[in-house]
Every structure is written in C-alpha cells, then in structure tokens.
Design a protein around this motif. Structure first.
Motif, short mmCIF file in Angstrom:
data_model
loop_
_atom_site.label_atom_id
_atom_site.label_comp_id
_atom_site.label_asym_id
_atom_site.label_seq_id
_atom_site.Cartn_x
_atom_site.Cartn_y
_atom_site.Cartn_z
N GLY A 133 16.85 8.91 -32.48
CA GLY A 133 15.95 7.83 -33.11
C GLY A 133 16.13 6.66 -33.03
N ARG B 36 13.23 19.55 -39.24
CA ARG B 36 12.61 18.65 -38.02
C ARG B 36 11.28 18.85 -38.51
N VAL C 65 22.10 13.88 -38.12
CA VAL C 65 21.24 14.47 -37.29
C VAL C 65 22.02 15.60 -36.56
N TYR D 286 13.50 8.49 -37.14
CA TYR D 286 13.72 10.18 -36.38
C TYR D 286 12.63 10.18 -35.54
N THR E 13 13.23 15.69 -34.07
CA THR E 13 14.67 15.68 -34.25
C THR E 13 15.14 16.46 -35.33
N HIS F 80 17.27 16.99 -38.73
CA HIS F 80 17.92 16.14 -39.36
C HIS F 80 18.21 16.65 -40.71
#
Lengths: 161, 161
Positions: free
Chosen positions: A19, A75, A95, A119, A123, A125
C-alpha cells in the motif's frame, strides 16, 4: 521457519508491495496559503469496486502491547482502506503478501509520528493495532453493501516483537 | 459591529451549517475486531463535482498564534474538503456563512484532540491554522482540473482571539 516477526520502520519503499505511506516526505508538490503551507498531493491509491462509495469514518481501538500474538489477518476485496492516526503516537502495521489466495509470511511495520497508511485493495493486513492511547484513527474506506471481508486464521500464530 | 471574533469550542451542532465534525462521539455504529475497536461510520459528506476525484493528501502548515488577524477566507465551489490532524494538537477552524456570494461574519472554532472537520462544498473558510507544531494534516479533497478556489479579502480584517 521462525514464527517470530520483528518490527521494521515504515518506509514507502518497504511498504510499496502492500500500500501507500501517507506522509509529508520530500518536497511538497506545491506551496499554498502564501507560502505558509506545503501540499503533498495524492498520496493514496483509492480503489473502490462495485456499488460502494468512499467515506470517512473514525475507529477507536484499544491499545495492544508487544510482543503480540498474531492469529489472524484479513483483507477487503472490494476496496482500499486508509488509516490516518488522529494523534502522533506510533502504531503497528501488519501486512502479508498474497500467496495463492492465502497470506504468506507477515511483515510488521512501526509507524513514525505523522505517518498514515493506505492498504491497497485486497491486501492482507492485521487488525488496527495502536500501541498506546488514544487509539483514534480517521479511516477512508468503502461504504456500501457487498462481501468485503475475508479472514485468514493461522494454524500456528506468529509472534510480533 | 465589532471586528473581534472569539473562539468557541467545536461541536457538531454549532458546526452543522458549515460542515461535519469528524470524531468518535456517542456510541459507535458497530464494534469490530472482536470487540476491540469501535467504528463510527460515515461522518463526512463527501461531495465532488465535475471531473474531479477524491484523493488523500498531506498538508504541512506553519503554526499561527492568537490573536490572529483574519484578512481572507476562501471556498471551493467544486468540492468538500476534510482536515484530519495527524496529531492531538488543537487547531483553529474559521468559517463564515454565505451572504449573497460573499462571506458574512466569521466564526472561529477551537478543536479538541481527536477532532477533524469536513467543510461542505462551497463553505467559506480560513486557511489551515494549526496553533502549534507539527502542523500535519491528512486532507481528503477533490483532485482534478477546474477553477476550485475563490478568495474573499475583507476590507477591514477581523481579529480572532
């Protein structure tokens, strides 16, 4: 492989796979207000799919302590999500790369004062993890219907320290 | 009429004519992350006209001191503009009602820690005025072409104190 993940400082370069770092870095795009204010423009890739729309919300999270047991990452397939701390307190940003629709080995970044993150859509995380009060964050993410949350629970937790 | 404008505390009710207060007030819309985080949803009316798109930028502004000489206010006809402080330091929020395409008497609000603001599209407001360092703000506003800045200079300045 070790289940211990050590924190590293948050930099735009190290975070680029996951990100954007939202910060006043380098020279401003331009000065405004008769030279009294530098404007660092367009720092986050906002990316909202489907019928959603961007919104600004506030999250208030309880502080966590290191070492931290990381059992789960999540995500959002339908939208990017930006976290903008409403204080100068550092927070933890966990992440993980995607490896065949599952998260790979996590990485953990420690922010500096004045840094937020965005983000990218999809993604992996961790949950929002301030390390001290007040735990207040403005969040720019997708508002709207749709299945926008996917969780992955690790068989063996990681330890972030 | 007196040219002195006294600051008042920022509240959602007092600010409603001008924009939104972005803060964790009242009960959260919902709890997430297994009860560890409260989510206060959709706190700002984002409103971008024409070919623009929303973006996240960072502003770094020099601090100002009170009393402050207010010579000018501005407005953005094409978009709302949210200011989210990346610190817990209070800042000054100057706004004015529109009276026949000119600003009326200004009002000045002092934020509390954890408060941001979103100026509604077309609202007269002063420039970004932190009252101490670091003067860092995440800004959600309209990126794109178009004439999106209108300034009004007062014949006689106001004094904000």
């Amino acid at each position: 492989m070790s289940r211990v993940v050590r924190t590293e400082p948050l930099t735009a370069q190290a975070f680029a796979l996951f990100g954007d770092v939202i910060e006043a870095a380098g020279a401003p795009a331009r000065m405004i207000n008769r030279g009294n204010c530098g404007r660092f423009d367009d720092l986050a890739r906002l990316d909202f799919a489907g019928e959603g729309r961007p919104g600004i919300s506030v999250f208030k999270a309880k502080p966590y302590a290191l070492p931290l047991t990381l059992e789960m990452v999540e995500r959002h397939p339908l939208g990017s999500q930006a976290f903008l701390p409403l204080s100068a307190e550092p927070f933890l940003v966990v992440v993980a790369p995607d490896e065949g629709a599952k998260p790979g080995r996590p990485r953990a970044f420690l922010t500096a004062p004045g840094q937020g993150v965005n983000y990218h859509r999809g993604t992996w995380h961790g949950v929002l993890t301030p390390l001290s009060g007040p735990g207040l964050f403005a969040v720019v993410d997708r508002l709207g219907d749709g299945d926008n949350l996917e969780e992955h629970w690790f068989e063996t937790p990681y330890i972030v320290e």
